[in-house]
Design a protein around this motif. Structure first.
Motif, PDB file in Angstrom:
ATOM      1  N   VAL A 249     -69.341  -8.760  45.747  1.00  0.00           N
ATOM      2  CA  VAL A 249     -70.594  -8.370  46.389  1.00  0.00           C
ATOM      3  C   VAL A 249     -71.751  -8.740  45.474  1.00  0.00           C
ATOM      4  O   VAL A 249     -71.749  -8.402  44.279  1.00  0.00           O
ATOM      5  CB  VAL A 249     -70.607  -6.853  46.669  1.00  0.00           C
ATOM      6  N   THR A 250     -72.754  -9.412  46.025  1.00  0.00           N
ATOM      7  CA  THR A 250     -73.937  -9.806  45.267  1.00  0.00           C
ATOM      8  C   THR A 250     -75.070  -8.807  45.483  1.00  0.00           C
ATOM      9  O   THR A 250     -75.086  -8.061  46.465  1.00  0.00           O
ATOM     10  CB  THR A 250     -74.398 -11.211  45.672  1.00  0.00           C
ATOM     11  N   SER A 251     -76.021  -8.825  44.556  1.00  0.00           N
ATOM     12  CA  SER A 251     -77.157  -7.910  44.653  1.00  0.00           C
ATOM     13  C   SER A 251     -78.387  -8.566  44.041  1.00  0.00           C
ATOM     14  O   SER A 251     -78.312  -9.657  43.468  1.00  0.00           O
ATOM     15  CB  SER A 251     -76.841  -6.582  43.962  1.00  0.00           C
ATOM     16  N   ALA A 252     -79.533  -7.871  44.143  1.00  0.00           N
ATOM     17  CA  ALA A 252     -80.802  -8.409  43.650  1.00  0.00           C
ATOM     18  C   ALA A 252     -81.488  -7.416  42.729  1.00  0.00           C
ATOM     19  O   ALA A 252     -81.418  -6.199  42.934  1.00  0.00           O
ATOM     20  CB  ALA A 252     -81.718  -8.754  44.819  1.00  0.00           C
ATOM     21  N   SER A 253     -82.169  -7.951  41.730  1.00  0.00           N
ATOM     22  CA  SER A 253     -82.951  -7.115  40.815  1.00  0.00           C
ATOM     23  C   SER A 253     -84.447  -7.246  41.041  1.00  0.00           C
ATOM     24  O   SER A 253     -85.229  -6.458  40.505  1.00  0.00           O
ATOM     25  CB  SER A 253     -82.632  -7.491  39.366  1.00  0.00           C
ATOM     26  N   GLU A 254     -84.871  -8.235  41.829  1.00  0.00           N
ATOM     27  CA  GLU A 254     -86.287  -8.490  42.039  1.00  0.00           C
ATOM     28  C   GLU A 254     -86.962  -7.270  42.674  1.00  0.00           C
ATOM     29  O   GLU A 254     -86.562  -6.780  43.733  1.00  0.00           O
ATOM     30  CB  GLU A 254     -86.474  -9.716  42.944  1.00  0.00           C
ATOM     31  N   GLY A 255     -87.996  -6.768  42.006  1.00  0.00           N
ATOM     32  CA  GLY A 255     -88.787  -5.677  42.560  1.00  0.00           C
ATOM     33  C   GLY A 255     -88.267  -4.283  42.284  1.00  0.00           C
ATOM     34  O   GLY A 255     -88.889  -3.306  42.719  1.00  0.00           O
ATOM     35  N   VAL A 256     -87.136  -4.154  41.594  1.00  0.00           N
ATOM     36  CA  VAL A 256     -86.595  -2.829  41.287  1.00  0.00           C
ATOM     37  C   VAL A 256     -86.220  -2.764  39.810  1.00  0.00           C
ATOM     38  O   VAL A 256     -85.966  -3.783  39.175  1.00  0.00           O
ATOM     39  CB  VAL A 256     -85.361  -2.479  42.148  1.00  0.00           C
ATOM     40  N   GLU A 257     -86.206  -1.553  39.296  1.00  0.00           N
ATOM     41  CA  GLU A 257     -85.722  -1.329  37.932  1.00  0.00           C
ATOM     42  C   GLU A 257     -84.489  -0.450  38.027  1.00  0.00           C
ATOM     43  O   GLU A 257     -84.583   0.769  38.126  1.00  0.00           O
ATOM     44  CB  GLU A 257     -86.814  -0.673  37.080  1.00  0.00           C
ATOM     45  N   GLU A 258     -83.320  -1.093  38.034  1.00  0.00           N
ATOM     46  CA  GLU A 258     -82.040  -0.406  38.180  1.00  0.00           C
ATOM     47  C   GLU A 258     -81.063  -0.973  37.159  1.00  0.00           C
ATOM     48  O   GLU A 258     -81.043  -2.193  36.945  1.00  0.00           O
ATOM     49  CB  GLU A 258     -81.477  -0.588  39.592  1.00  0.00           C
ATOM     50  N   PRO A 259     -80.233  -0.156  36.549  1.00  0.00           N
ATOM     51  CA  PRO A 259     -79.290  -0.668  35.544  1.00  0.00           C
ATOM     52  C   PRO A 259     -78.373  -1.764  36.082  1.00  0.00           C
ATOM     53  O   PRO A 259     -78.015  -2.684  35.337  1.00  0.00           O
ATOM     54  CB  PRO A 259     -78.500   0.578  35.143  1.00  0.00           C
ATOM     55  N   TYR A 260     -78.007  -1.673  37.352  1.00  0.00           N
ATOM     56  CA  TYR A 260     -77.059  -2.638  37.904  1.00  0.00           C
ATOM     57  C   TYR A 260     -77.678  -3.517  38.995  1.00  0.00           C
ATOM     58  O   TYR A 260     -76.957  -4.203  39.717  1.00  0.00           O
ATOM     59  CB  TYR A 260     -75.815  -1.924  38.431  1.00  0.00           C
ATOM     60  N   GLY A 261     -78.988  -3.494  39.123  1.00  0.00           N
ATOM     61  CA  GLY A 261     -79.632  -4.413  40.054  1.00  0.00           C
ATOM     62  C   GLY A 261     -79.376  -5.849  39.637  1.00  0.00           C
ATOM     63  O   GLY A 261     -79.538  -6.201  38.469  1.00  0.00           O
ATOM     64  N   GLY A 262     -78.958  -6.694  40.564  1.00  0.00           N
ATOM     65  CA  GLY A 262     -78.655  -8.090  40.253  1.00  0.00           C
ATOM     66  C   GLY A 262     -77.271  -8.331  39.716  1.00  0.00           C
ATOM     67  O   GLY A 262     -76.923  -9.459  39.357  1.00  0.00           O
ATOM     68  N   ALA A 263     -76.439  -7.279  39.672  1.00  0.00           N
ATOM     69  CA  ALA A 263     -75.062  -7.433  39.196  1.00  0.00           C
ATOM     70  C   ALA A 263     -74.180  -8.030  40.285  1.00  0.00           C
ATOM     71  O   ALA A 263     -74.495  -7.989  41.478  1.00  0.00           O
ATOM     72  CB  ALA A 263     -74.502  -6.083  38.758  1.00  0.00           C
ATOM     73  N   LEU A 264     -73.037  -8.572  39.863  1.00  0.00           N
ATOM     74  CA  LEU A 264     -71.974  -8.983  40.772  1.00  0.00           C
ATOM     75  C   LEU A 264     -70.900  -7.913  40.702  1.00  0.00           C
ATOM     76  O   LEU A 264     -70.418  -7.573  39.614  1.00  0.00           O
ATOM     77  CB  LEU A 264     -71.402 -10.341  40.371  1.00  0.00           C
ATOM     78  N   PHE A 265     -70.529  -7.368  41.856  1.00  0.00           N
ATOM     79  CA  PHE A 265     -69.550  -6.290  41.920  1.00  0.00           C
ATOM     80  C   PHE A 265     -68.248  -6.775  42.552  1.00  0.00           C
ATOM     81  O   PHE A 265     -68.254  -7.676  43.385  1.00  0.00           O
ATOM     82  CB  PHE A 265     -70.082  -5.129  42.773  1.00  0.00           C
ATOM     83  N   GLU A 266     -67.150  -6.133  42.155  1.00  0.00           N
ATOM     84  CA  GLU A 266     -65.879  -6.308  42.851  1.00  0.00           C
ATOM     85  C   GLU A 266     -65.442  -4.955  43.383  1.00  0.00           C
ATOM     86  O   GLU A 266     -65.457  -3.957  42.665  1.00  0.00           O
ATOM     87  CB  GLU A 266     -64.793  -6.870  41.937  1.00  0.00           C
ATOM     88  N   ILE A 267     -65.064  -4.927  44.670  1.00  0.00           N
ATOM     89  CA  ILE A 267     -64.601  -3.693  45.292  1.00  0.00           C
ATOM     90  C   ILE A 267     -63.246  -3.945  45.951  1.00  0.00           C
ATOM     91  O   ILE A 267     -62.827  -5.095  46.131  1.00  0.00           O
ATOM     92  CB  ILE A 267     -65.597  -3.167  46.346  1.00  0.00           C
ATOM     93  N   GLU A 268     -62.561  -2.852  46.293  1.00  0.00           N
ATOM     94  CA  GLU A 268     -61.284  -2.934  46.987  1.00  0.00           C
ATOM     95  C   GLU A 268     -61.511  -2.656  48.469  1.00  0.00           C
ATOM     96  O   GLU A 268     -61.729  -1.511  48.867  1.00  0.00           O
ATOM     97  CB  GLU A 268     -60.298  -1.930  46.400  1.00  0.00           C
ATOM     98  N   PRO A 269     -61.458  -3.692  49.309  1.00  0.00           N
ATOM     99  CA  PRO A 269     -61.767  -3.493  50.728  1.00  0.00           C
ATOM    100  C   PRO A 269     -60.627  -2.872  51.532  1.00  0.00           C
ATOM    101  O   PRO A 269     -60.841  -2.378  52.634  1.00  0.00           O
ATOM    102  CB  PRO A 269     -62.065  -4.910  51.208  1.00  0.00           C
ATOM    103  N   GLY A 270     -59.395  -2.942  51.007  1.00  0.00           N
ATOM    104  CA  GLY A 270     -58.258  -2.404  51.745  1.00  0.00           C
ATOM    105  C   GLY A 270     -57.809  -3.276  52.903  1.00  0.00           C
ATOM    106  O   GLY A 270     -57.104  -2.819  53.806  1.00  0.00           O
ATOM    107  N   CYS A 271     -58.202  -4.534  52.891  1.00  0.00           N
ATOM    108  CA  CYS A 271     -57.798  -5.486  53.927  1.00  0.00           C
ATOM    109  C   CYS A 271     -57.950  -6.889  53.352  1.00  0.00           C
ATOM    110  O   CYS A 271     -58.374  -7.061  52.204  1.00  0.00           O
ATOM    111  CB  CYS A 271     -58.644  -5.317  55.198  1.00  0.00           C
ATOM    112  N   ARG A 272     -57.611  -7.880  54.146  1.00  0.00           N
ATOM    113  CA  ARG A 272     -57.714  -9.265  53.702  1.00  0.00           C
ATOM    114  C   ARG A 272     -58.768 -10.007  54.507  1.00  0.00           C
ATOM    115  O   ARG A 272     -59.075  -9.645  55.638  1.00  0.00           O
ATOM    116  CB  ARG A 272     -56.357  -9.968  53.834  1.00  0.00           C
ATOM    117  N   GLY A 273     -59.278 -11.060  53.894  1.00  0.00           N
ATOM    118  CA  GLY A 273     -60.297 -11.858  54.547  1.00  0.00           C
ATOM    119  C   GLY A 273     -59.766 -13.151  55.114  1.00  0.00           C
ATOM    120  O   GLY A 273     -58.551 -13.361  55.249  1.00  0.00           O
ATOM    121  N   LEU A 274     -60.677 -14.029  55.448  1.00  0.00           N
ATOM    122  CA  LEU A 274     -60.376 -15.340  56.013  1.00  0.00           C
ATOM    123  C   LEU A 274     -60.836 -16.415  55.041  1.00  0.00           C
ATOM    124  O   LEU A 274     -61.816 -16.237  54.320  1.00  0.00           O
ATOM    125  CB  LEU A 274     -61.108 -15.520  57.352  1.00  0.00           C
TER     126      LEU A 274
END
Length: 281
Positions: A249-274
């Motif tokens: 999951v991608t994110s943005a830091s522009e315009g905010v002051e957040e420790p993890y703004g603009g980070a790349l995250f990995e999550i467990e969706p519990g399913c598979r994609g295409l």
């Protein structure tokens, strides 16, 4: 959930793409004009600077990539960073740029445009054919976003983030689109719909800008569940890995002051994609 460790964050991370042939995840930083690459072999991340706003990257069947840079769709070789223009998607609109795009099962690319200012309905939705022909298929858009194409190629979803609405279009055999239909209207506490992708079960995963989560909608358009993330401006999501059971999951830091703004995250969706489709040009 984990935060992918690297030496930078993105001002406007977008467009995650799983590459089977490279065993790597690509994504872009639109505002910082970069293409990022995460190797699944060693976990190393590197990035490649580009000459203009860099909206998306899609693999070509014959090798290399097609990328949306400024208002141009270009052939791109990495890591040499050699660029060759295929087409200009919009002429006469210098205040616009390309935004999110996806390839369909026939090898065409569907791409939106938007004003850099994000404040006027001056963008549109286009089809880019393998020979470089560009055709406008829908308008207007203020923030054209999130094409998602069903696995059978019968329909696609597209959104205007500014109006909080996801639209559904039938795809005709000749590449034209059917009538625009409202598919999902976001409620006030859901944020704004951004990038999105289908899973193998027909569920739709949507990045929720302003709400700090990705949400899954079932095939009827019902919001089924959401996965919270430690950043408010969530922009896009994609399945990755050999089994397509990991979601980045991608994110943005522009315009905010957040420790993890603009980070790349990995999550467990519990399913598979295409598997992502490739451009046939």
């Amino acid at each position: 959930m984990r935060v992918v460790q690297r030496d930078r964050t993105d001002r406007l991370g977008e467009g995650p793409l799983w590459s089977v042939r490279e065993n790597a995840l690509y994504w872009v930083d639109i505002i910082d004009r970069r293409i990022n690459r995460l190797s699944f072999e060693d976990g190393h991340t590197n990035s490649f600077g580009q000459p203009d706003h860099t909206a998306w990257i899609i693999e070509r069947e014959q090798g290399g990539f097609l990328a949306g840079i400024g208002r141009d769709a270009v052939f791109l070789d990495l890591p040499s960073n050699h660029i060759q223009r295929l087409c200009t998607v919009e002429h006469g609109k210098p205040a616009n740029r390309l935004n999110d795009a996806k390839a369909d099962g026939t090898g065409r690319v569907w791409a939106g445009t938007m004003p850099v200012s994000c404040d006027t309905p001056n963008g549109a939705f286009y089809r880019i054919d393998p020979d470089g022909t560009v055709c406008e298929v829908d308008s207007p858009y203020t923030i054209a976003n999130g094409p998602a194409i069903d696995c059978g190629g019968a329909f696609l979803l597209h959104t205007d983030t500014a109006t909080r609405t996801i639209f559904r279009f039938a795809i005709n055999d000749d590449g034209t689109l059917g009538e625009r239909q409202i598919y999902i209207e976001f409620e006030s506490d859901w944020g704004n719909p951004d990038g999105m992708t289908f899973d193998a079960d027909g569920g739709l995963w949507v990045a929720c800008w302003g709400a700090g989560c990705v949400a899954r909608f079932d095939s009827s358009g019902r919001r089924e569940r959401a996965i919270a993330l430690p950043a408010s401006q969530i922009t896009n999501c994609a399945f990755a890995g050999p089994d397509l059971d990991r979601m980045f999951v991608t994110s943005a830091s522009e315009g905010v002051e957040e420790p993890y703004g603009g980070a790349l995250f990995e999550i467990e969706p519990g399913c598979r994609g295409l598997l992502p489709n490739r451009f046939m040009g």
